[in-house]
Design an enzyme around this catalytic site. Structure first.
Site, PDB file in Angstrom:
ATOM      1  CE  LYS A  20      -2.448 -17.581 -12.402  1.00  0.00           C
ATOM      2  NZ  LYS A  20      -2.650 -18.707 -11.475  1.00  0.00           N
ATOM      3  CB  THR A  72      -2.297 -21.076 -14.814  1.00  0.00           C
ATOM      4  OG1 THR A  72      -2.369 -21.161 -13.388  1.00  0.00           O
ATOM      5  CG2 THR A  72      -3.030 -22.242 -15.428  1.00  0.00           C
ATOM      6  CG  ASP A  73       2.381 -18.629 -10.497  1.00  0.00           C
ATOM      7  OD1 ASP A  73       1.610 -17.759 -10.041  1.00  0.00           O
ATOM      8  OD2 ASP A  73       3.609 -18.630 -10.295  1.00  0.00           O
ATOM      9  CG  PHE A  80      -0.095   5.669   2.660  1.00  0.00           C
ATOM     10  CD1 PHE A  80      -0.956   6.614   3.200  1.00  0.00           C
ATOM     11  CD2 PHE A  80      -0.063   4.401   3.241  1.00  0.00           C
ATOM     12  CE1 PHE A  80      -1.769   6.314   4.288  1.00  0.00           C
ATOM     13  CE2 PHE A  80      -0.878   4.094   4.338  1.00  0.00           C
ATOM     14  CZ  PHE A  80      -1.724   5.060   4.852  1.00  0.00           C
ATOM     15  NE  ARG A 107      -0.367   6.089  -2.226  1.00  0.00           N
ATOM     16  CZ  ARG A 107      -1.290   5.820  -1.314  1.00  0.00           C
ATOM     17  NH1 ARG A 107      -1.353   4.632  -0.746  1.00  0.00           N
ATOM     18  NH2 ARG A 107      -2.167   6.742  -0.951  1.00  0.00           N
ATOM     19  CG  ASN A 116      -5.987   3.335  -2.196  1.00  0.00           C
ATOM     20  OD1 ASN A 116      -5.593   3.515  -3.345  1.00  0.00           O
ATOM     21  ND2 ASN A 116      -5.223   3.518  -1.135  1.00  0.00           N
ATOM     22  CG  HIS A 158      -4.650  -1.232  -3.004  1.00  0.00           C
ATOM     23  ND1 HIS A 158      -4.297  -0.084  -2.326  1.00  0.00           N
ATOM     24  CD2 HIS A 158      -5.635  -1.803  -2.264  1.00  0.00           C
ATOM     25  CE1 HIS A 158      -5.022   0.014  -1.214  1.00  0.00           C
ATOM     26  NE2 HIS A 158      -5.851  -1.013  -1.156  1.00  0.00           N
TER      27      HIS A 158
HETATM   28  O1  LIG Z   1      -4.140   6.693   0.972  1.00  0.00           O
HETATM   29  C1  LIG Z   1      -4.147   5.721   1.753  1.00  0.00           C
HETATM   30  N1  LIG Z   1      -4.853   5.791   2.917  1.00  0.00           N
HETATM   31  C2  LIG Z   1      -4.913   4.776   3.816  1.00  0.00           C
HETATM   32  O2  LIG Z   1      -5.554   4.879   4.879  1.00  0.00           O
HETATM   33  C3  LIG Z   1      -4.206   3.598   3.484  1.00  0.00           C
HETATM   34  N2  LIG Z   1      -4.051   2.401   4.114  1.00  0.00           N
HETATM   35  C4  LIG Z   1      -3.255   1.625   3.320  1.00  0.00           C
HETATM   36  O3  LIG Z   1      -2.910   0.452   3.587  1.00  0.00           O
HETATM   37  N3  LIG Z   1      -2.907   2.301   2.199  1.00  0.00           N
HETATM   38  C5  LIG Z   1      -3.483   3.534   2.262  1.00  0.00           C
HETATM   39  N4  LIG Z   1      -3.480   4.596   1.424  1.00  0.00           N
END
Ligand SMILES: O=c1[nH]c(=O)c2[nH]c(=O)[nH]c2[nH]1
Length: 307
Positions: A12, A57-58, A166, A183, A257, A259
């Protein structure tokens, strides 16, 4: 047989593992991009499709994330050594393991302003800016009478390893997102700001000082805002600039964002206590907005921050 198999390897690639070590209020980040390539007795899977010698690979991906928890990430080298040794010594058919690692370095954001209202001992300890310079940009327009200067930056990557939540959002039948009370908040800032200097009669801003100060206020606002959404953080970053820099009337941000998903380590009997994250590169939330000095007209084009 008219053909024979030559060199082959598999694994991977580009496992984006982020490990946060929480030493009280002081957090430490290790941010790696780990690629695993294994080789050995793999003729059969190529010739006949027998997977008898194939560690998926996973599984190599899972091993990267599990090892981040089990052994920590002292250094990229140490981590690579652990992984390579594991694959070669635990799987008979695997004779060679090549682990390639890119490490992204982070620096703490200094929040040292005496007038900063959110400042506390914690603040410097969980806010980071990724090393490597951002790109500074500017656009100057002159029609023979009036000037318009819009400056900005792109590719400035920042992260808060706590003080971000959030929750309380709209939920419909397609909503699966779990509410988050602690988060990671990370983004790659693209921002533009418009100067109110428009004619030669006015005193020209000190462009160098302005840039340095705008960047400082923006970073401090990011670090010091206890965030309930990236939208709220964006607004704080923009208003901090407008409130502190009289030469600027308008700011626009485009903030992806970035993630960071907690990796489920339960299947490996490991507890993930907000330590090991998968840094996803796409899709990403894209949060964009303009912040204006009261009474001023918006002039920065909506798409400009995406250039
Ligand atoms: O700060 C965030 N704003 C959003 O509008 C949003 N939407 C989401 O799925 N996560 C987040 N996080």
């Amino acid at each position: 047989m008219p053909t024979i198999l030559g060199q082959n390897q598999y694994g991977k690639a580009e496992n984006r593992v982020v490990k946060i070590t929480r030493d009280g209020a002081t957090h430490h980040i290790k941010d790696l991009n780990v690629s695993v390539a294994l080789s050995g007795d793999m003729d059969e899977v190529h010739y006949s499709g027998s997977n008898a010698n194939v560690l998926p690979t996973d599984t190599t991906k899972n091993t990267v994330f599990a090892f981040a928890k089990e052994y920590g990430i002292e250094s990229a080298e140490q981590f690579g050594i652990h992984l390579a040794r594991h694959f070669v010594t635990s799987q008979e058919p695997i004779k060679t393991a090549r682990i390639r690692i890119e490490e992204y370095a982070w620096e703490r954001i200094a929040t040292s302003d005496a007038n900063s209202k959110f400042i506390g001992a914690d603040e410097v300890n969980h806010s980071f800016v990724r090393k490597g310079q951002e790109t500074r940009v500017t656009q100057v327009t002159y029609d023979g009478a009036k000037w318009e200067v819009v400056s900005g930056l792109k590719d400035l990557v920042v992260m808060n390893s706590t003080n971000s939540e959030f929750w309380g959002y709209v939920k419909d039948k397609y909503t699966t997102l779990q509410e988050a009370y602690d988060r990671i908040l990370a983004t790659q800032v693209s921002g533009r700001w418009r100067f109110n200097w428009t004619d030669d009669e006015q005193r020209m801003p000190n462009w160098e000082k302005s840039y340095e100060q705008v960047k400082k206020h923006m970073l401090q606002a990011f670090a010091e805002t206890y965030s309930l959404s990236l939208q709220q953080t964006l607004y704080q970053m923009g208003s901090r600039i407008i409130n502190n820099r009289s030469e600027i009337d308008e700011v626009r941000f485009s903030l992806p964002n970035k993630h960071h998903f907690l990796v489920d380590l339960e299947p490996f009997g490991l507890k993930n206590d907000n330590e090991v994250y998968y840094a996803a590169d796409r899709p990403y939330g894209l949060i964009e907005a303009t912040i204006l000095r009261d009474g001023c007209e918006p002039k920065i084009p909506v798409d400009m921050t995406n250039l």
